[in-house]
Design a protein around this motif. Sequence first.
Motif, PDB file in Angstrom:
ATOM      1  N   PHE A 318       0.815  -1.094  -0.144  1.00 36.93           N
ATOM      2  CA  PHE A 318       0.026   0.097  -0.180  1.00 36.93           C
ATOM      3  C   PHE A 318       0.844   1.262  -0.107  1.00 36.93           C
ATOM      4  N   TYR A 319       1.915   1.296   0.787  1.00 39.32           N
ATOM      5  CA  TYR A 319       2.841   2.421   0.699  1.00 39.32           C
ATOM      6  C   TYR A 319       3.581   2.789  -0.553  1.00 39.32           C
ATOM      7  N   GLU A 320       3.583   1.878  -1.398  1.00 42.66           N
ATOM      8  CA  GLU A 320       4.146   1.782  -2.847  1.00 42.66           C
ATOM      9  C   GLU A 320       3.270   2.560  -3.702  1.00 42.66           C
ATOM     10  N   LEU A 321       1.986   1.790  -3.336  1.00 45.61           N
ATOM     11  CA  LEU A 321       0.812   2.352  -4.249  1.00 45.61           C
ATOM     12  C   LEU A 321       0.653   3.552  -4.011  1.00 45.61           C
ATOM     13  N   TRP A 322       0.558   4.129  -2.824  1.00 46.41           N
ATOM     14  CA  TRP A 322       0.378   5.320  -2.462  1.00 46.41           C
ATOM     15  C   TRP A 322       1.417   6.481  -3.243  1.00 46.41           C
ATOM     16  N   GLY A 323       2.459   5.860  -3.435  1.00 45.57           N
ATOM     17  CA  GLY A 323       3.528   6.664  -3.910  1.00 45.57           C
ATOM     18  C   GLY A 323       3.381   6.951  -5.348  1.00 45.57           C
ATOM     19  N   TRP A 324       2.890   5.975  -6.002  1.00 43.93           N
ATOM     20  CA  TRP A 324       2.433   5.998  -7.396  1.00 43.93           C
ATOM     21  C   TRP A 324       1.118   6.906  -7.442  1.00 43.93           C
ATOM     22  N   ARG A 325       0.397   7.080  -6.557  1.00 41.99           N
ATOM     23  CA  ARG A 325      -0.855   7.626  -6.436  1.00 41.99           C
ATOM     24  C   ARG A 325      -0.275   9.241  -6.689  1.00 41.99           C
ATOM     25  N   LEU A 326       0.509   9.463  -5.730  1.00 40.52           N
ATOM     26  CA  LEU A 326       0.942  10.930  -5.425  1.00 40.52           C
ATOM     27  C   LEU A 326       1.690  11.414  -6.781  1.00 40.52           C
ATOM     28  N   MET A 327       2.317  10.528  -7.425  1.00 35.34           N
ATOM     29  CA  MET A 327       2.871  10.983  -8.734  1.00 35.34           C
ATOM     30  C   MET A 327       2.058  11.158  -9.595  1.00 35.34           C
ATOM     31  N   ILE A 328       0.848  10.471  -9.612  1.00 37.70           N
ATOM     32  CA  ILE A 328      -0.261  10.778 -10.686  1.00 37.70           C
ATOM     33  C   ILE A 328      -0.917  12.298 -10.426  1.00 37.70           C
ATOM     34  N   GLU A 329      -0.639  12.608  -9.226  1.00 37.72           N
ATOM     35  CA  GLU A 329      -1.442  13.941  -8.749  1.00 37.72           C
ATOM     36  C   GLU A 329      -0.247  14.986  -8.664  1.00 37.72           C
ATOM     37  N   LEU A 335       8.689  13.187  -1.117  1.00 37.89           N
ATOM     38  CA  LEU A 335       8.190  14.005  -0.064  1.00 37.89           C
ATOM     39  C   LEU A 335       7.516  13.141   0.864  1.00 37.89           C
ATOM     40  N   ARG A 336       7.326  11.784   0.473  1.00 38.09           N
ATOM     41  CA  ARG A 336       6.543  10.867   1.545  1.00 38.09           C
ATOM     42  C   ARG A 336       7.364  10.545   2.754  1.00 38.09           C
ATOM     43  N   PRO A 337       6.519  10.363   4.043  1.00 42.38           N
ATOM     44  CA  PRO A 337       7.496   9.691   4.975  1.00 42.38           C
ATOM     45  C   PRO A 337       8.038   8.434   4.489  1.00 42.38           C
ATOM     46  N   SER A 338       8.898   8.179   5.464  1.00 45.36           N
ATOM     47  CA  SER A 338       9.698   7.034   5.332  1.00 45.36           C
ATOM     48  C   SER A 338       8.929   5.633   5.569  1.00 45.36           C
ATOM     49  N   TYR A 339       9.036   4.618   5.091  1.00 47.84           N
ATOM     50  CA  TYR A 339       8.280   3.389   5.384  1.00 47.84           C
ATOM     51  C   TYR A 339       8.081   3.299   6.803  1.00 47.84           C
ATOM     52  N   SER A 340       9.065   3.335   7.604  1.00 48.76           N
ATOM     53  CA  SER A 340       9.206   3.219   9.019  1.00 48.76           C
ATOM     54  C   SER A 340       8.071   4.217   9.658  1.00 48.76           C
ATOM     55  N   GLN A 341       7.990   5.499   9.340  1.00 49.84           N
ATOM     56  CA  GLN A 341       7.278   6.530   9.895  1.00 49.84           C
ATOM     57  C   GLN A 341       5.895   6.043   9.302  1.00 49.84           C
ATOM     58  N   PHE A 342       5.596   5.561   8.236  1.00 52.22           N
ATOM     59  CA  PHE A 342       3.998   5.269   7.869  1.00 52.22           C
ATOM     60  C   PHE A 342       3.639   3.994   8.743  1.00 52.22           C
ATOM     61  N   ARG A 343       4.692   3.039   8.869  1.00 55.51           N
ATOM     62  CA  ARG A 343       4.439   1.859   9.731  1.00 55.51           C
ATOM     63  C   ARG A 343       3.924   2.193  11.096  1.00 55.51           C
ATOM     64  N   LEU A 344       5.043   3.166  11.612  1.00 60.00           N
ATOM     65  CA  LEU A 344       4.454   3.847  13.046  1.00 60.00           C
ATOM     66  C   LEU A 344       3.122   4.337  13.156  1.00 60.00           C
TER      67      LEU A 344
END
Length: 754
Positions: A318-329, A335-344
Motif C-alpha cells: 500500500f505504501y508503494e501504491l500511495w507513492g504512485w498515486r502521488l506521482m499521478i497527482e 516527500l513521502r514519510p519513510s516506510y518506518s514512519q508510515f508503519r509507526l
Amino acid sequence: MHETNDEVLGEVHSPVKITIQENSELQCYLQSCIKGIQRLNNSVIAMPLAFKTSKSYVAVLKIFGYMTCSCNAINMDYLLTLSQSSLSPPQDFLPSTCLHLEAVEQLGAELDEWLTVSSLSGHEYTKAHQDFQLFSVSNDVLLVLKNNVFQSVYVSHGKLCCDCKTHHSHCDFTSIVQRSINSLENSANNPDSLAVMSDLLDTPITTNVLYQQKSISSHSLSLFCNPVSINQDCIMPSSCPVCGDGGAELVSAVVPFFDSFSISNKQLYHGRCKCGTTLNVDGYKEGVLNMGTYLVSHRLLAEYMMLFLQAGNSMYSFYELWGWRLMIENQSMLLRPSYSQFRLAWLSYLQLIEIKDEWFSCPHCGPHPNVVVCDGISLGYPKRYVRSNGSANAAEHILLKGNSSTDRTLGISAQVRKSVLKFMAKVDDVDVQSISSIAQGTCLEKIVTHASQANHIPDYWIDLLTNILKMSPITSVVNQQAIDDVVSLGSKLPDSRTIYVLQHNSPIFFNFAKYMCEEDCQLVLPICLRILEVFNKLQNHKPHDTGSAAEQHLCCLPMLPQLCGRGSYVADSLQPSKHSLSCSKVFHSSLTPGLFTLHCQHGICYGFQALDKVESPNTAFTIFRTRFPKAPSVIIYDNACHLHLYSLNRDPGFFKNTQFLVDKFHWKNHKGCSDAYNARLYPALAGVNTQVAEQSNSRLNRLRGTVSYMTECNFMKSVKLFVSYKNILQRATVGVKSSQEEEYVVRHRNIFGR
C-alpha cells in the motif's frame, strides 16, 4: 580443553585491550574499528564488524607473514589448514584484502610484537577442526572458532544469535555456546563470559526492550466512520481539559501533513496551560493522527485498513501504491514519510480503533453457544516476541481425578475384542469355539454364542458391534436423550417414537433398530444393560472445583471471560501414549504455532487463542473448562475423538452430557474411531455448516504475509480487528439488526466487493 558430561567445553580466553592513539587522518569507520580492536591471545585479534552492531566481530590472524580476516572465510580456512598440516603457501600466493585488514595495518610495527605466528602446528588450534574454541570479546559476546571458521555469538532478546550466513538463531555456533553454558555447573573452569551470557538468557524480556509505538493522538476511533477533510492550515489544541482555560501560551511548528492524494505543510500548535497541563493537538476532530513531527490523515489510514481487511494487503504494498498515486497527482514521492514512519502511524492508529465486544457474539446463540465449531490455523508471530501467558491453573498442588477407560467402555478385554472383530470380518483362522469360551461372563456372551452356533452374524449386528467395541467412550454412541430408548431395545421392538429418537441422537443404534427382530431383543439386552451401567457411573460425576486464575493475555474471547482455573489432574502427570494427541502439522521454526478459533453454528467467531505450544486437545479443553459455565451440548472439532478422551480423563462431570463430533470435511481421515463421531449422521445438524471454522480460518490466511512478523501486541490487535470486521458482515447475513456503524461497514463492503 575441558571435558564435561561427554561435551567439550571450549576454553574461553579473556580479552586484552590494546591502547591506540587516535589518528585524525583515518576515516571514521577505520577509526571505530581500530578503537574496538582487542587482543584475544598471542595469535588472534578481534574488532567490530564495520557497519554492523557492536556485538558483531571479525577475527584477524597473521599466518606465514600474511594477514587474514575471518570475513574472507575461504582464505582463512586455507591458511589455517596449511598451518595445521605444517605446509607453507606457494610463492605465487596472493593474500586477500579487506576493510578490517586496512584498519589493522594502521597499527604498523606494533603488530609484529605479538602477531608473529609462522605455523600453528603443535599450537592449541590444531584441535580446532575436531572441536572448537571460544574467545571472550566482552561479557556478552563470544568469538567461536570451529572448522577454521570464526563467528561472533551474542545474546539478543533473550536468545543466542549468530551472524553466520544462515542468519538463524539455531546454528552450529549458537549450539556450541549453548552446550558450553549447559556444562557450566559441572565444569572445572567457569568462564565469567559464559556465566554472564547464561544470566542474560535467563532474564525475561520486558516490554521496554521491544519496539513500542507512540503517538500524541489518544482519542479512541470508531472502526469505520466518514473521514473528515481538513481544510485549515493552522491546527490548534482544544482548551485545557483540567481547568478549561483556553488562554495558554502556544508555540507553533511547521510539520508535513500526509493525505491520500496530497502532501502539504501545516502549522501545528502546542503549549502548556497555566495549571501545568501539556496541551497538544489530538487530531480527532480534524481527522488527523498527530505523530508529533508529522500528521497523517485518518482517510489515508482508513483506506489501508479497508484493503487490509478485504484482501490482507501488506503495508509495504500500500505504501508503494500511495507513492504512485502521488506521482499521478503531480506530487513528489520523495516527500513521502519513510516506510518506518508510515508503519509507526498505522500501528498507532490500530491501537486507537475501538472494537466492541458485542461483535464477538451471536444474538441467536447468546454469550455461551450450545453448538461450538472450533479449529486451529497456523498463523503465528515471531517466537522472540512471546511473553509468558501465565497459568490457567489454580490450586496446582491438588491433583484431580478423571474417568478411567474401563468406566467409559463395555469393559471387554483386548483379547475378546480382537477375536470378535476377527470373527465378524470372517477371518479363516478364527476358532469359533474359543471365542465363545473367552466371551463368557461378558455382555457379548449371548450374541457370540448365538453367532458361533449359527456360524453367521447379520450385517446390522456387525455394524453395531464394530462401533461399540472400539476404544471410543460408549457415551459417543449413546447420549442422554437416547439412553432410555436404547435400553428399551432389550425388552421390545422399537416403536415409531423410539425410532425417531434413535435417528436423531444415536445413529449407530438407529441402524440396528431398523433391522432387528424379536430374537435380537434378548441378545442385545446384556449390551444395553452394560451401556446403562456405564452411563449412570458417568452421570454420578460432578464437575471439579478448579478455583480461580488470572486472565491470559494470549486469549481474545471478549464475550467469554475466564470464570475459573483449568485445574491440575492426575492424567496430566501420566506419560503420553505412543499415539500422541498433539497436532501433527508442520509449523514455521521461528513463528508461534498459530491460533485456535471458536465459532457458533451461524458462523460468528467468538474469538481466538494464540498458541504458544502446538495445537492439542488441551487447548480446547482449557477454553471450555475455564470460560463456559456449562459445557456446550455439541462440540465440532477435527480432533473431537481425542478431545473426548482427554476431557473424560480429567473432568468427566463437566463434559458428561457433551456430544463430540468430527466435521464432515475431516471425517474421512478418521479410521479407528466410532462412526458415532461423524457429524454427517445426525439429522439435527443437517443444516449446520460444520466446516464454518475451516472456512473462516481460510480467510485469516490472507493476513499471513502481513502479521507474521509483528510484535505480540500488534499481532493480537490486527487479528482481532480482522475477525471483528468479518463478524459484522456475518451478523448482517443472519438477520441481526445492525447499528449505524455496522451498516456503514456493510455498505462499504458492497462497494469494495468480497
